[in-house]
Scaffold this active site. Structure first.
Site, PDB file in Angstrom:
ATOM      1  N   GLY A   1       3.152  -0.032  -2.240  1.00  0.00           N
ATOM      2  CA  GLY A   1       2.664  -0.335  -3.577  1.00  0.00           C
ATOM      3  C   GLY A   1       3.679   0.048  -4.639  1.00  0.00           C
ATOM      4  O   GLY A   1       3.824  -0.634  -5.660  1.00  0.00           O
TER       5      GLY A   1
ATOM      6  N   ASP B   1       0.840  -1.198   0.000  1.00  0.00           N
ATOM      7  CA  ASP B   1       0.000   0.000   0.000  1.00  0.00           C
ATOM      8  C   ASP B   1       0.872   1.244   0.000  1.00  0.00           C
ATOM      9  O   ASP B   1       1.940   1.276   0.608  1.00  0.00           O
ATOM     10  CB  ASP B   1      -0.953   0.010   1.210  1.00  0.00           C
ATOM     11  CG  ASP B   1      -0.245   0.294   2.528  1.00  0.00           C
ATOM     12  OD1 ASP B   1       0.819  -0.308   2.771  1.00  0.00           O
ATOM     13  OD2 ASP B   1      -0.743   1.122   3.310  1.00  0.00           O
ATOM     14  N   SER B   2       0.437   2.275  -0.728  1.00  0.00           N
ATOM     15  CA  SER B   2       1.133   3.560  -0.805  1.00  0.00           C
ATOM     16  C   SER B   2       2.561   3.351  -1.312  1.00  0.00           C
ATOM     17  O   SER B   2       2.765   2.785  -2.374  1.00  0.00           O
ATOM     18  CB  SER B   2       1.093   4.249   0.563  1.00  0.00           C
ATOM     19  OG  SER B   2       1.513   5.579   0.488  1.00  0.00           O
ATOM     20  N   SER B   3       3.581   3.756  -0.536  1.00  0.00           N
ATOM     21  CA  SER B   3       4.962   3.529  -0.982  1.00  0.00           C
ATOM     22  C   SER B   3       5.281   2.041  -1.042  1.00  0.00           C
ATOM     23  O   SER B   3       6.157   1.615  -1.807  1.00  0.00           O
ATOM     24  CB  SER B   3       5.947   4.242  -0.052  1.00  0.00           C
ATOM     25  OG  SER B   3       5.776   3.818   1.280  1.00  0.00           O
TER      26      SER B   3
ATOM     27  N   ILE C   1      -2.166  -1.098  -3.774  1.00  0.00           N
ATOM     28  CA  ILE C   1      -3.193  -0.379  -3.018  1.00  0.00           C
ATOM     29  C   ILE C   1      -2.802   1.093  -2.936  1.00  0.00           C
ATOM     30  O   ILE C   1      -1.791   1.439  -2.329  1.00  0.00           O
ATOM     31  CB  ILE C   1      -3.341  -0.982  -1.604  1.00  0.00           C
ATOM     32  CG1 ILE C   1      -3.624  -2.491  -1.707  1.00  0.00           C
ATOM     33  CG2 ILE C   1      -4.448  -0.275  -0.823  1.00  0.00           C
ATOM     34  CD1 ILE C   1      -3.448  -3.243  -0.404  1.00  0.00           C
TER      35      ILE C   1
END
Length: 394
Positions: free
Chosen positions: A192, A188-190, A218
């Site tokens: 991801g 998720d986020s970084s 994500i």
């Protein structure tokens, strides 16, 4: 005593100011989001002031506070949890206790935190990984890569890549009863960002080619070329992740030089020789019309920085910078984007480019979603969305 009372009072006033900042109308759990958003913005301003006073760095304050949320990794009646290392990199390993007649699926999970904070030991990530292992009967590997600014690019990527290559070895997969044809990498986020980067690199490695069946991204950040996309403008002040905070944290992954962050804020950070890359992230052609309307496209400005950062041209930093022919090699992909998120357009553009390259892509866009929803929200909706993504992919 008087000074402490004054500081406490000013903090309360600041918090009250932020909590009454208007939020988008369709956000789920608006009061919770408002409180969290106010806490983050108050902490961000406090961190900036303390850094300017030379007392503590901006990232250190956030890291210190997040460590308070670390949970003890304990096994339960369904899952054996192991705190171990793969190639000297700490990992959290979740192994279902229920016997399986066939080999298990596996999910490699990479946490977010703008490359400078976070851990798989945080409560939300531990819960997600435990939930995934239990509901899917899957082996889950959570990676605690080294963080910036102490360890800058490409250390985090190298740590994750090292763990993935170790885990994908036939003898390691056999040790944990994993089906080598049913392995997913997610973040998720970084996290991801790192998942997308590692998937690209592994697919180009003859030794591990085709061993990743799917990637689940994500609300990922996928490019550092253009930071004035419509989603950056619409969600400049958040909620949760503001443009300024994202730039401060993201630049620490590359350098401690604040000149880079200032140039990024003005979209003037790209070095000479980068214009040919702009077409790969050009939102005026790659975003669905719904998201680009009412916005006028302008190219990032080239060559304004005294110091050049050639790393900004590196696809290992920005997965969107690979060519269409390289994208064709990628496995089944599932992407989650959120409407109220500065990183929204990165995910939407990746969906467009992958589909143009004939990659099998599934995409869920959460209209009332915010950046960090998986981490901050208590609703089971987000967990079930992720679980459906894992389940469909592997």
């Amino acid at each position: 005593m008087g000074c402490k009372t004054l500081c406490f009072g000013l903090t309360l006033i600041l918090f009250a100011y932020y909590i009454y900042t208007p939020l988008p109308e369709n956000i789920e759990e608006p009061w919770k989001v408002g409180v969290i958003d106010a806490l983050i913005k108050t902490t961000s301003l406090t961190a900036t002031l303390l850094e300017n006073m030379g007392l503590i760095s901006y990232a250190e304050l956030f890291t210190m506070l997040l460590k308070l949320d670390h949970t003890v990794l304990i096994s339960d009646e369904n899952i054996t949890v192991m705190d171990t290392k793969f190639t000297d990199i700490p990992v959290c390993l979740y192994l279902p206790k229920k016997k399986s007649e066939s080999q298990r699926r596996a999910v490699i999970f990479i946490h977010g935190g703008a490359f400078v904070m976070g851990s798989c030991r945080q409560t939300a990530y531990d819960f997600l990984n435990r939930w995934t292992a239990n509901k899917l009967g899957a082996v889950v590997v959570g990676i605690d890569y080294r963080l910036a600014p102490q360890y800058q690019f490409p250390v985090a990527l190298e740590d994750v890549l090292s763990v993935v290559r170790f885990f994908l070895q036939d003898n390691i997969l056999a040790k944990y009863g994993v089906d080598p044809s049913r392995i997913c990498i997610s973040g998720d986020s970084s996290g991801g960002t790192l998942a997308a980067e590692v998937t690209q690199l592994v697919q180009n490695d003859p030794e591990f080619k085709n061993k990743i069946k799917a990637q689940v991204l994500i609300y990922p950040g996928l490019q550092a070329v253009d930071v004035l996309m419509p989603s950056h403008r619409q969600n400049e002040h958040g909620p949760i992740l503001s443009r300024d905070m994202a730039i401060k944290m993201g630049c620490l992954y590359l350098t401690k030089d604040k000149a880079l962050a200032q140039a990024v804020r003005e979209n003037q950070h790209m070095p000479h020789g980068s214009r040919h890359l702009f077409k790969l992230v050009n939102w005026s052609t790659l975003l669905p019309e719904k998201y680009r309307r009412n916005h006028i496209y302008t190219e990032p400005i080239i060559g304004k920085l005294n110091s050049s950062y050639p790393v900004l041209l590196d696809s290992r930093l920005s997965p969107l910078l690979v060519t269409d022919s390289q994208l064709e090699k990628l496995p089944l992909t599932y992407i989650i984007t959120c409407e109220h998120d500065i990183l929204r357009d990165d995910g939407l553009i990746y969906v467009s480019r992958l589909r143009n390259a004939a990659v099998n892509v599934s995409h869920d866009h959460i209209e009332d979603g915010i950046h960090g929803a998986l981490f901050f929200m208590t609703s089971p909706f987000y967990l079930n969305v992720c679980l459906c993504g894992f389940s469909c992919c592997i």
